[in-house]
Design an enzyme around this catalytic site. Sequence first.
Site, PDB file in Angstrom:
ATOM      1  N   ARG A  38      37.644  43.788  28.069  1.00  0.00           N
ATOM      2  CA  ARG A  38      36.485  44.299  28.804  1.00  0.00           C
ATOM      3  C   ARG A  38      35.764  45.356  27.968  1.00  0.00           C
ATOM      4  O   ARG A  38      36.401  46.211  27.353  1.00  0.00           O
ATOM      5  CB  ARG A  38      36.902  44.909  30.134  1.00  0.00           C
ATOM      6  CG  ARG A  38      37.495  43.925  31.120  1.00  0.00           C
ATOM      7  CD  ARG A  38      37.903  44.611  32.414  1.00  0.00           C
ATOM      8  NE  ARG A  38      38.875  45.661  32.183  1.00  0.00           N
ATOM      9  CZ  ARG A  38      38.639  46.965  32.284  1.00  0.00           C
ATOM     10  NH1 ARG A  38      37.423  47.401  32.623  1.00  0.00           N
ATOM     11  NH2 ARG A  38      39.582  47.845  32.077  1.00  0.00           N
ATOM     12  N   ASP A  65      31.134  42.389  27.648  1.00  0.00           N
ATOM     13  CA  ASP A  65      30.839  42.622  29.050  1.00  0.00           C
ATOM     14  C   ASP A  65      30.535  41.277  29.693  1.00  0.00           C
ATOM     15  O   ASP A  65      29.420  40.760  29.601  1.00  0.00           O
ATOM     16  CB  ASP A  65      29.635  43.555  29.187  1.00  0.00           C
ATOM     17  CG  ASP A  65      29.262  43.835  30.628  1.00  0.00           C
ATOM     18  OD1 ASP A  65      29.980  43.352  31.535  1.00  0.00           O
ATOM     19  OD2 ASP A  65      28.248  44.522  30.854  1.00  0.00           O
ATOM     20  N   LEU A  66      31.522  40.689  30.364  1.00  0.00           N
ATOM     21  CA  LEU A  66      31.374  39.338  30.879  1.00  0.00           C
ATOM     22  C   LEU A  66      30.466  39.259  32.101  1.00  0.00           C
ATOM     23  O   LEU A  66      30.239  38.160  32.629  1.00  0.00           O
ATOM     24  CB  LEU A  66      32.748  38.749  31.195  1.00  0.00           C
ATOM     25  CG  LEU A  66      33.659  38.547  29.980  1.00  0.00           C
ATOM     26  CD1 LEU A  66      34.972  37.899  30.390  1.00  0.00           C
ATOM     27  CD2 LEU A  66      32.967  37.726  28.896  1.00  0.00           C
ATOM     28  N   ARG A  96      33.203  31.771  38.593  1.00  0.00           N
ATOM     29  CA  ARG A  96      32.112  32.670  38.971  1.00  0.00           C
ATOM     30  C   ARG A  96      31.500  33.358  37.755  1.00  0.00           C
ATOM     31  O   ARG A  96      30.318  33.708  37.761  1.00  0.00           O
ATOM     32  CB  ARG A  96      32.621  33.712  39.977  1.00  0.00           C
ATOM     33  CG  ARG A  96      32.940  33.115  41.347  1.00  0.00           C
ATOM     34  CD  ARG A  96      33.111  34.190  42.400  1.00  0.00           C
ATOM     35  NE  ARG A  96      34.282  35.026  42.171  1.00  0.00           N
ATOM     36  CZ  ARG A  96      35.500  34.724  42.616  1.00  0.00           C
ATOM     37  NH1 ARG A  96      35.712  33.586  43.280  1.00  0.00           N
ATOM     38  NH2 ARG A  96      36.515  35.540  42.401  1.00  0.00           N
ATOM     39  N   GLY A 130      49.782  39.363  44.150  1.00  0.00           N
ATOM     40  CA  GLY A 130      51.228  39.277  44.068  1.00  0.00           C
ATOM     41  C   GLY A 130      51.723  39.783  42.736  1.00  0.00           C
ATOM     42  O   GLY A 130      50.942  40.017  41.810  1.00  0.00           O
ATOM     43  N   HIS A 131      53.032  39.940  42.641  1.00  0.00           N
ATOM     44  CA  HIS A 131      53.686  40.307  41.387  1.00  0.00           C
ATOM     45  C   HIS A 131      54.957  39.478  41.240  1.00  0.00           C
ATOM     46  O   HIS A 131      55.361  38.749  42.151  1.00  0.00           O
ATOM     47  CB  HIS A 131      53.996  41.805  41.346  1.00  0.00           C
ATOM     48  CG  HIS A 131      52.829  42.648  40.935  1.00  0.00           C
ATOM     49  ND1 HIS A 131      52.251  42.560  39.688  1.00  0.00           N
ATOM     50  CD2 HIS A 131      52.129  43.601  41.618  1.00  0.00           C
ATOM     51  CE1 HIS A 131      51.247  43.428  39.604  1.00  0.00           C
ATOM     52  NE2 HIS A 131      51.149  44.065  40.764  1.00  0.00           N
ATOM     53  N   ASP A 132      55.592  39.627  40.097  1.00  0.00           N
ATOM     54  CA  ASP A 132      56.797  38.876  39.772  1.00  0.00           C
ATOM     55  C   ASP A 132      57.769  38.807  40.939  1.00  0.00           C
ATOM     56  O   ASP A 132      58.274  37.732  41.283  1.00  0.00           O
ATOM     57  CB  ASP A 132      57.459  39.539  38.551  1.00  0.00           C
ATOM     58  CG  ASP A 132      58.801  38.928  38.189  1.00  0.00           C
ATOM     59  OD1 ASP A 132      58.880  38.254  37.160  1.00  0.00           O
ATOM     60  OD2 ASP A 132      59.788  39.143  38.930  1.00  0.00           O
ATOM     61  N   TYR A 135      56.666  36.212  43.434  1.00  0.00           N
ATOM     62  CA  TYR A 135      56.683  34.818  42.972  1.00  0.00           C
ATOM     63  C   TYR A 135      58.112  34.274  42.922  1.00  0.00           C
ATOM     64  O   TYR A 135      58.364  33.138  43.339  1.00  0.00           O
ATOM     65  CB  TYR A 135      56.025  34.705  41.598  1.00  0.00           C
ATOM     66  CG  TYR A 135      54.677  35.384  41.511  1.00  0.00           C
ATOM     67  CD1 TYR A 135      53.742  35.249  42.535  1.00  0.00           C
ATOM     68  CD2 TYR A 135      54.332  36.172  40.415  1.00  0.00           C
ATOM     69  CE1 TYR A 135      52.511  35.889  42.471  1.00  0.00           C
ATOM     70  CE2 TYR A 135      53.111  36.813  40.342  1.00  0.00           C
ATOM     71  CZ  TYR A 135      52.201  36.673  41.379  1.00  0.00           C
ATOM     72  OH  TYR A 135      50.986  37.309  41.311  1.00  0.00           O
ATOM     73  N   ASP A 161      57.349  36.722  35.474  1.00  0.00           N
ATOM     74  CA  ASP A 161      56.291  37.040  34.511  1.00  0.00           C
ATOM     75  C   ASP A 161      56.509  36.360  33.161  1.00  0.00           C
ATOM     76  O   ASP A 161      55.585  35.777  32.594  1.00  0.00           O
ATOM     77  CB  ASP A 161      56.212  38.553  34.288  1.00  0.00           C
ATOM     78  CG  ASP A 161      55.411  39.267  35.370  1.00  0.00           C
ATOM     79  OD1 ASP A 161      54.819  38.583  36.221  1.00  0.00           O
ATOM     80  OD2 ASP A 161      55.386  40.506  35.363  1.00  0.00           O
TER      81      ASP A 161
END
Length: 383
Positions: A38, A65-66, A96, A130-132, A135, A161
Amino acid sequence: MAGPLQGVRIIELAGIGPGPFAAMMLADMGAEVIRVERAQAVPAAPPERPAWDVLQRGRRNLALDLKNPDAVEAVLTLVENADALLEGFRPGVMERLGLGPAVCLARNPRLVFGRMTGWGQEGPYASAAGHDINYISLAGALAHFGRQGEPPTPPLNMVGDFGGGGMLLAYGVVCALLEAQRSGQGQVVDAAMVDGSAVLMTMFWAMRSIGLFDETRRGENLLDTGAHFYDVYRCKDEGYVSIGSIEPQFYAELLRLTGLDGAPEFAPQMDRASWPALKARLKQVFLTRTRDEWCELMEGTDVCFAPVLTMSEAAEHPHNVERQTFVEVAGVAQPAPAPRFSRTVPEIGSPPAHPGQHTREVLLDWGLEEARVDHLLESGAAR
């Protein structure tokens, strides 16, 4: 750079955790990976030291800068010269931004488009955070880590992860690259941590189907610390050792070196009802010596033994030193590339780069005209 993936060009859109790990694995193997950061992440002044995150080693970094259409078009120009792209946004974000698979593959039909998410591109949870830990819970993995009578214990974030996420993404991308060489067509690789974590549990699904793994009895099975011959034990000095004496000949060696070979209660190794009592006995035995003393007795034998080491200790162990399992790059200790190759030897190309450290040179190297690069930098679309 050396490595078996030399000549492969990959774009990584900056993320955290499994995505950078996959990119690191590919860069370690010799692929030219550029990390698109970024623009807002670019530091005000050039730092004096390399970036700290060794997951970002081995690749150059450019900042775009996308949200700026010119930057998006710059990424699409990079795509035209790439073999693969890696991204780890939630489903729909790339679309998007105007960088979804349909757009990118229209610009480069041979492109492998690697997507890293926790839940996958579709399904009831697909759009949720969510995180590891989440999952591996849904994958049916976390429920089976832990000791008897205790809650499930997250195994750091290695299963979701890294093992079921980044490693599976890197594997999937390489598979798709091989297929593209034959077909001339790229494709999307949907790497979801819930899927990858489930795959890592395959052996336990097999064991469950024939009654060798009881999913209702955490910490009471062969490989989940239920067995007295497959566990870690505290030593006299508060250190720990690991024992994995599953096979009969290795179990016999364990009993011999612990002085228990004459104890008849240890003879029926696979009598699960006796495991708790036998484990209690072994706990007392291992408390009679320090970790180093057990190493002196058991290292190099067929007990299936190793000391339980911290990261710092592992880097100094003679076995790892001889194999150069850990290396130092720019003053930072870290694991060396793996696996090893006899001819195309992988290496770490560079320490982690700072956001925007190579923006101009990467854009030029990947085919953008100098005037266009100047415009991107002057307008703030690139930094």
